[in-house]
Design an enzyme around this catalytic site. Structure first.
Site, PDB file in Angstrom:
ATOM      1  N   HIS A 362      -8.827 -45.377  32.229  1.00 18.19           N
ATOM      2  CA  HIS A 362      -7.590 -45.135  31.479  1.00 18.19           C
ATOM      3  C   HIS A 362      -7.730 -45.287  29.978  1.00 18.19           C
ATOM      4  O   HIS A 362      -6.756 -45.104  29.257  1.00 18.19           O
ATOM      5  CB  HIS A 362      -6.485 -46.089  31.940  1.00 18.19           C
ATOM      6  CG  HIS A 362      -5.898 -45.759  33.264  1.00 18.19           C
ATOM      7  ND1 HIS A 362      -4.865 -44.873  33.427  1.00 18.19           N
ATOM      8  CD2 HIS A 362      -6.212 -46.185  34.503  1.00 18.19           C
ATOM      9  CE1 HIS A 362      -4.553 -44.773  34.703  1.00 18.19           C
ATOM     10  NE2 HIS A 362      -5.362 -45.564  35.387  1.00 18.19           N
ATOM     11  N   LYS A 554       7.974 -46.108  23.964  1.00 19.74           N
ATOM     12  CA  LYS A 554       6.697 -46.399  24.603  1.00 19.74           C
ATOM     13  C   LYS A 554       6.231 -47.750  24.083  1.00 19.74           C
ATOM     14  O   LYS A 554       6.860 -48.304  23.171  1.00 19.74           O
ATOM     15  CB  LYS A 554       5.664 -45.313  24.285  1.00 19.74           C
ATOM     16  CG  LYS A 554       5.562 -44.980  22.779  1.00 19.74           C
ATOM     17  CD  LYS A 554       4.598 -43.834  22.485  1.00 19.74           C
ATOM     18  CE  LYS A 554       5.113 -42.481  22.844  1.00 19.74           C
ATOM     19  NZ  LYS A 554       4.342 -41.785  23.847  1.00 19.74           N
ATOM     20  N   LYS A 666       7.802 -36.575  31.200  1.00 19.30           N
ATOM     21  CA  LYS A 666       9.187 -36.859  31.597  1.00 19.30           C
ATOM     22  C   LYS A 666      10.163 -36.172  30.643  1.00 19.30           C
ATOM     23  O   LYS A 666      11.177 -35.605  31.062  1.00 19.30           O
ATOM     24  CB  LYS A 666       9.451 -38.372  31.590  1.00 19.30           C
ATOM     25  CG  LYS A 666       8.534 -39.203  32.479  1.00 19.30           C
ATOM     26  CD  LYS A 666       8.718 -40.702  32.175  1.00 19.30           C
ATOM     27  CE  LYS A 666       7.601 -41.540  32.760  1.00 19.30           C
ATOM     28  NZ  LYS A 666       7.551 -42.911  32.177  1.00 19.30           N
TER      29      LYS A 666
END
Ligand SMILES: *Cc1c(COP(=O)(O)O)cnc(C)c1O
Length: 818
Positions: A362, A554, A666
Site C-alpha cells: 500500500h 482524508k 466515491k
C-alpha cells in the site's frame, strides 16, 4: 399486485412484532419506557436474527460445495455503521422504516445513534471493509481476520483550532452485531526460548517454549452481501490473560500485582495503533501483529483439518491475503506451524506457505515500510527470528546456485537490513513468502516494480501484479445517496442496483438531456442542504448551498497536500478582496480529516485551516463569496454525508505518492468533478471518465522524480509568482494568527527551503486549474453534463470488479454458482 401488498403488510407486521419482542426480552424495556437507544438495539437485534438465518444457510452451502476459502488478514477494518448497511442488503430497509413509523419511532434519529466501528485509520482499513462486503455479495467464502480493539481510532475534538485526541468508546453500549465465541480461543505465545530436540531422524526438530501466553477469544460479526446473496464472517480477536487473577498474590495483599498479567495481556487489544514513538509502543504494535496472525492461522488450519483435509492440501483450499505488511509475520508463523507442529519437511512447508500467501503493498514511502529491530524480534519471537534467518539463508543459497553473486543485489533483497542497526524488513519477508504481490493502482504497481521491489522484480518478474482498488457501491451510492440512487433507478431501471458496474454506462446519453441534468442538480442541492444543516448545527456556520462545495476530506498528511489547497484558499481570498469587481464564483472550502497524534506538522496544518476559516468567514468585504470550514472528527458516517454534497473533489497529492486513493472514486461515483494530479487511481479515472471531464493539473510522477533529484529550494519560483508569494507572506506574517504572529514562520520558511512535496512547484498549475473550475461552474449545462458523465463512467471502480480480479488472478476461487 394486491397479493404483494398483503405480503408487504405481512412482512412489516412480522418485523414489528420481532422488534417489540427484542425490546422486551433482549433489551428489557417496554415501548412506554424505551429510550431511543433501546429502539436502536431492538431493531439491530431484529435485523441480526435475519442475518443468522442466512448465515447458517450460507455456511452449509459452502461446505457442500467445498469451496476454497479466502482469509483476509488486516490489522484494520474501518467499518462505520452497520444498521442501514445490513437492513439494505437484507432487503428490509423499507420494512424496518415502516415498522418503526407504526411504532412512532423516528428511524432517522435512531440510525444516527449507532457509533462508528472505527477499527482503522483511513483508506487501507476502509478498503478491507469494502472488500468484505463485496466478497459476500459475490458469494466468495471469505473470512476477515483482525483485532477487536476496545478503542478504535481516536475521536478528534477541535479546541481553539487545534486537534485534540479523545478516547473513542464504541463499545460503551455494547455491540449488537457481534457474537462472542468463548469456545473459539487459541493460545498465543511470546518470548521464552527454543529447544533443539535431538531428533531420531536426520533433521533436527525445534520446539518453542514461550514464557508468556495470551488467549485470543473470537468475536464474530456476520457480513451480508447485496440481496442477502451470502453471509460471511468477520472474526476479530480479543486478548485475554490465561488467568484472570493470581489468587495467591491477591490474598497476600498485592492487589495490583495480582492483575498485572491481565493488564499486560489485555493491552494487546486495547487500542488501535498505539503511538510508536516509544520503544514500549513499538513492542506493543509487534505484539498486536503477531497476536492476530497467530490466532488466525491456528484457526484456519483447525478449520481445514476439521473438514478431514490433509495439511498438504492447504493451498488448494485456502488463500490468505495479507493487507499490507502488518500481518507479514504470517510467513514465519505459518512455517513454524507447518515445520514444528505439523512436522513437515522444510522445503515442503515453504512450498505450501508461498502457495497459500499473497501480499498487497500500500505504500512506497520508505518511512512507512515496516521493519523491526532484530533484538526485539529475538526477545519476543525467538523461534520466528531463527526461521527468518533460515528463509534468508536458503534464499541466498538458491540465488548463488543460479550463479547470482551481485553483492548489492543480495544486500537489497536480504530480509535483514544491516545498515540501520540490524532490522527485519517485513516488506521483503512478505514478498519472499508470497506467490503474488500486488499494488493498488496501475501507476503504483509500476512504481513498485521500479522502486521498492525492483531487485525482487528482476528475480521474480511474474509475482508483481496490479489490482486497482474499488469501493462498494452499496454503501457509497445506495446508502449514502438515496436521492441519486432513485434518480438512477428511474432512468436505468432496477438493474442498476444489481450490476451498477456495467449498467451505469447506459447513463451516458442522459448527460445530454437538459431535464435529466436538472434532476441531477436537484439531488445535489438536496445533499448540500443536508450537509449545510450539519455544519450549522455542529459549528454554527451557515453555508450558501448555491456556492461550489469544494471538498478535501482524508487523513491530514503532507503528501496529500492540504497545504496546497490552503494556499489556494488564501490566494483566492486575497484576489477576491483586491478585485471585488470580478464576477467570482462563490465557493465553500470544506476540509475534514485526522492527523496522527504524534505528527506535529499535520496538526499545525489543521490549526492553519481553522485560523484561515475564522479570518475569512468573519470578513464582511467578501459578502459571503468565500467560506472555509474544517469539520471535526472525520469518519465513515461523516463521509457518507459529505461526499454526496461535493461539487468538486480535491485529489491533489504529489504525483507518485498516493498509492491509489479511494475517496476519489466515491466522489466521482456521486457526480463530483475531480481536481487532481495524475497520481494513484486518478490516472485510471481520467482514462475512464475522460480528461475533459476532470481538472487534471501539475507535475507527473516522472517529473516529480526528476525534480526531486535536484534542489528543492523554491525561493526563485516563489519570487516569480506574486500570487504565491503574497499567500505565503500573509500566512508567514501572522495575518491569520494575530494572537501568535510567529505561529507559521517555521512552516513557511521550511516550505521555501525544502519543498519536499512540491507544494510551491505545483501552485501555479493548481491556481489555473481552479480558474477553469470557476469557468465551467458558470456554464451549468456543461458542468452538469460532466457531472453525469462522472457517475456514468465510474462503474469500473466498484470493489466487486476488484474482488473478481483477486478471485481469478490471485486466489483461484469462484463464488457459488458463478
Ligand atoms: C474512503 C475513506 C478514506 C480514504 O480516503 P482517501 O482520500 O482515499 O485517502 C479515509 N477515511 C474514510 C472515513 C473514508 O471513508
Amino acid at each position: 399486485m394486491a397479493e404483494e401488498t398483503v405480503k408487504a403488510t405481512d412482512t412489516v407486521d412480522t418485523f414489528k412484532q420481532l422488534i417489540l419482542a427484542k425490546l422486551r426480552y433482549s433489551v428489557g424495556k417496554d415501548p412506554g419506557n424505551a429510550f431511543a437507544h433501546d429502539w436502536f438495539e431492538a431493531v439491530a437485534l431484529a435485523a441480526r436474527d435475519h442475518l443468522i438465518d442466512h448465515w447458517e444457510d450460507a455456511s452449509l452451502q459452502v461446505d457442500r460445495q467445498e469451496q476454497k476459502r479466502v482469509y483476509y488478514l488486516s490489522l484494520e477494518f474501518l467499518i462505520g455503521r452497520l444498521l442501514v448497511d445490513n437492513l439494505s442488503n437484507l432487503g428490509l430497509l423499507d420494512t424496518a422504516r415502516e415498522a418503526l413509523a407504526q411504532l412512532d419511532v423516528d428511524f432517522e434519529q435512531i440510525r444516527n445513534l449507532e457509533p462508528d466501528a472505527a477499527l482503522g485509520n483511513g483508506g487501507l482499513g476502509r478498503l478491507a471493509a469494502c472488500f468484505m462486503e463485496s466478497m459476500a455479495t459475490l458469494n466468495i467464502a471469505a473470512h476477515g481476520y483482525g483485532i477487536r480493539y476496545e478503542h478504535g481510532l481516536f475521536r478528534q475534538v477541535v479546541v481553539d483550532g487545534w486537534q485534540q485526541e479523545h478516547t473513542e468508546t464504541w463499545l460503551d453500549f455494547g455491540n449488537p452485531w457481534e457474537f462472542e465465541r468463548p469456545e473459539v480461543s487459541y493460545s498465543v505465545g511470546f518470548g521464552g526460548s527454543v529447544v533443539n530436540l535431538a531428533d531420531s531422524g536426520d533433521i533436527s526438530r525445534h520446539e518453542w517454549h514461550p514464557n508468556e501466553q495470551v488467549r485470543a477469544i473470537a468475536y464474530d460479526t456476520p457480513v451480508v452481501g447485496w440481496r442477502h446473496s451470502s453471509v460471511n464472517t468477520l472474526r476479530l480477536w480479543r486478548a485475554r490473560a490465561e488467568e484472570d487473577l493470581q489468587l495467591e498474590r491477591f490474598n497476600a495483599g498485592d492487589h495490583f500485582g495480582a492483575v498485572a498479567d491481565v493488564v499486560k495481556a489485555e493491552s494487546i487489544s486495547r487500542v488501535l495503533y498505539p503511538a510508536d514513538s516509544t520503544e514500549a509502543g513499538q513492542e506493543l504494535r509487534l505484539r498486536q501483529e503477531f497476536f492476530f496472525v497467530s490466532a488466525s492461522l491456528q484457526d484456519l488450519i483447525a478449520r481445514h483439518l476439521e473438514l478431514n483435509l490433509d495439511i498438504h492440501s492447504l493451498p488448494d483450499r485456502v488463500a490468505i491475503q495479507l493487507n499490507d505488511t502488518h500481518p507479514a509475520i504470517a510467513v514465519a508463523e505459518l512455517m513454524r506451524l507447518l515445520v514444528d507442529v505439523y512436522r513437515l519437511e522444510w522445503f515442503e512447508a515453504w512450498k505450501l506457505t508461498t502457495a497459500t500467501l499473497s501480499y498487497t503493498n500500500h505504500t512506497l514511502l520508505p518511512e512507512a515500510l515496516e521493519s523491526w529491530p532484530v533484538s526485539l524480534m529475538e526477545r519476543l519471537l525467538p523461534r520466528h527470528m531463527q526461521i527468518i534467518y533460515l528463509i534468508n539463508a536458503y534464499h541466498i543459497d538458491s540465488l548463488r546456485a543460479k550463479d547470482i553473486h551481485d553483492f548489492d543485489l543480495l544486500r537489497s533483497i536480504s530480509l535483514i537490513d544491516e545498515d540501520h542497526g540490524r532490522r527485519v524488513r517485513m516488506g521483503n519477508l512478505a514478498f519472499l513468502g508470497s506467490h503474488s504481490i500486488n499494488g493498488v493502482s496501475a501507476l503504483h504497481t509500476n512504481l513498485m516494480r521500479k522502486s521498492v521491489f525492483s531487485d525482487f522484480h528482476r528475480l521474480y518478474p511474474e509475482r508483481i501484479n496490479n489490482k486497482t482498488n474499488g469501493v462498494t457501491f452499496r454503501r457509497w451510492l445506495f446508502q449514502a445517496n438515496p436521492q441519486l440512487t432513485e434518480l438512477l433507478v428511474g432512468a436505468l431501471g432496477e438493474g442498476v442496483l444489481d450490476t451498477p458496474e456495467t449498467t451505469l454506462r447506459s447513463l451516458e446519453p442522459f448527460a445530454a438531456k437538459s431535464s435529466f441534468r436538472k434532476q441531477f442538480a436537484a439531488q445535489r442541492q438536496h445533499a448540500k442542504k443536508a450537509l449545510a444543516e450539519l455544519v450549522r448545527e455542529r459549528m454554527g456556520i451557515s453555508l450558501d448551498t448555491q456556492a461550489i462545495f469544494d471538498v478535501q476530506v482524508k487523513r491530514i498528511h503532507e503528501y496529500k497536500r492540504q497545504l496546497l489547497n490552503l494556499l489556494h484558499t488564501v490566494a483566492l481570498y486575497q484576489a477576491m478582496r483586491n478585485d471585488p469587481a470580478t464576477d467570482w464564483a462563490p465557493r465553500v472550502k470544506i476540509f475534514a480529516g485526522k492527523a496522527a497524534a504524534s505528527y506535529h506538522q499535520a496538526k499545525l496544518i489543521i490549526k492553519l485551516a481553522n485560523d484561515i476559516s475564522r479570518t475569512v468567514n468573519a470578513d464582511p468585504t467578501l459578502r459571503g463569496l468565500l467560506k472555509v470550514v474544517f469539520i471535526p472528527n472525520y469518519n465513515v458516517s461523516l463521509a457518507e454525508v459529505i461526499i454526496p454534497a461535493a461539487d468538486l473533489s480535491e485529489q491533489i497529492s504529489t504525483a507518485g505518492l498516493e498509492a491509489s486513493g479511494t475517496s476519489n472514486m466515491k466522489f466521482a461515483l456521486n457526480g463530483a468533478l475531480t481536481i487532481g494530479t495524475l497520481d494513484g487511481a486518478n490516472v485510471e479515472m481520467s482514462e475512464q471518465i475522460g480528461r475533459e471531464n476532470m481538472f487534471i493539473f501539475g507535475m507527473t510522477a516522472q517529473q516529480v522524480a526528476a525534480r526531486s533529484r535536484r534542489d528543492l529550494n523554491m525561493s526563485a519560483e516563489v519570487a516569480a509568482s506574486e500570487r504565491l508569494a503574497g499567500a505565503l507572506e500573509a500566512i508567514r506574517s501572522g495575518v491569520f494568527s494575530p494572537d501568535d504572529p510567529g505561529r507559521y514562520t517555521g512552516l513557511i520558511d521550511g516550505l521555501l527551503a525544502h519543498d519536499r512535496f512540491l507544494v510551491c512547484a505545483d501552485f501555479q498549475a493548481y491556481w489555473e486549474a481552479q480558474r477553469k473550475v470557476d469557468i465551467l461552474w458558470r456554464t451549468p449545462d456543461r458542468w452538469w453534463q460532466a457531472a453525469v458523465l462522472n457517475t456514468a463512467r465510474t462503474g469500473w471502480f466498484s470493489s466487486d470488479r476488484t474482488i473478481r480480479e483477486y478471485a481469478k488472478e490471485i486466489w483461484n476461487v469462484s463464488g457459488i454458482d458463478s
